[in-house]
Design a protein around this motif. Sequence first.
Motif, PDB file in Angstrom:
ATOM      1  N   ARG A 201      56.763  56.192  74.761  1.00 48.34           N
ATOM      2  CA  ARG A 201      57.145  57.552  74.320  1.00 48.34           C
ATOM      3  C   ARG A 201      55.847  58.299  73.821  1.00 48.34           C
ATOM      4  O   ARG A 201      55.847  59.652  74.311  1.00 48.34           O
ATOM      5  N   SER A 202      55.176  57.602  73.009  1.00 47.74           N
ATOM      6  CA  SER A 202      54.070  58.244  72.088  1.00 47.74           C
ATOM      7  C   SER A 202      52.637  58.242  72.893  1.00 47.74           C
ATOM      8  O   SER A 202      51.846  59.266  72.728  1.00 47.74           O
ATOM      9  N   ARG A 206      53.085  60.707  77.312  1.00 44.16           N
ATOM     10  CA  ARG A 206      52.083  61.787  76.827  1.00 44.16           C
ATOM     11  C   ARG A 206      50.762  61.762  77.805  1.00 44.16           C
ATOM     12  O   ARG A 206      50.341  62.750  78.194  1.00 44.16           O
TER      13      ARG A 206
END
Length: 299
Positions: A201-202, A206
């Motif tokens: 997710r991070s 990204r």
Amino acid sequence: MDATNTLPAARASVPAAVSRVRPGRRIADRILIVSSTLATAIGIVVLGSILLMLIVEGVKGFSPMLFVEPTPGPGSVGGGIANAILGSLVLTFIGIVVATPIGLMAGTYLAEYGRSSKLADLIRFLNDILLSAPSILIGLFVYTLMVRPMGTYSGWAGGVALAIIATPVIVRTTEDMLRLVPATQREAGAALGAPPSVVIRSITWRGASAGIVTGIILALARIAGETAPLLFTALNNNSWFNANLLGGIPNLPVMIYQFALSPYPNWQQLAWAGALLITVTILALSVVARVLVKSERAR
């Protein structure tokens, strides 16, 4: 002594052989260049002729009423395609909203969790088949799955058909973009104690966000002009559609198909205008996707 004499003779024969080969290679090279140039010119001429005819005929049908009035009845004068535009926006929105989370999660599994597992290989194989499947077969599938049991055409069935077409595009693009993220970034997140879900997710999402968005836009452009699946699912309507999306839903692709084959000049003109509108929309989406791809590569 004999071997010493034959060595210069062998060396002398090499330039002669090369000189015999080079003209043939040059001729083959020129033939290939001319053939490639000719094929490119033919493609440009054909594509340019189609676009020119579309622009000339489509501009004739453009007017302010085109975007505010619904499609007219048979033999009527005037009218527009406002209901078809709105219906296409709704169907495309449903399709992309359904396809995006499925394609994103499936592509993430293939790139992050499955990798080279047998299940991942099977999913990739099925995704490739779905990617190249004729859209009319998808329309028949959704017709059997939703339209016949419901007893009516609907926007929900049309949206599901478009979602099935868009999903493999998003899956393939998401997997490819996530694989481009350097492994060192994942290792850095794991070294900090972050679980794989947080790293995805991070960090990876990204890092690949521009490429993933590009895939979604390409899928959007892919389904914007689909006609065959909507013939079996949403059909068409010459008036505004119901809020529950049941019954025939007006949309640009089917409207163009039906109006272009009609004997009414007014309908034919609206079909040209609708075709130009769809072409410009898809062109704009493709340009946006290319810009995002270039920005991703520049990073």
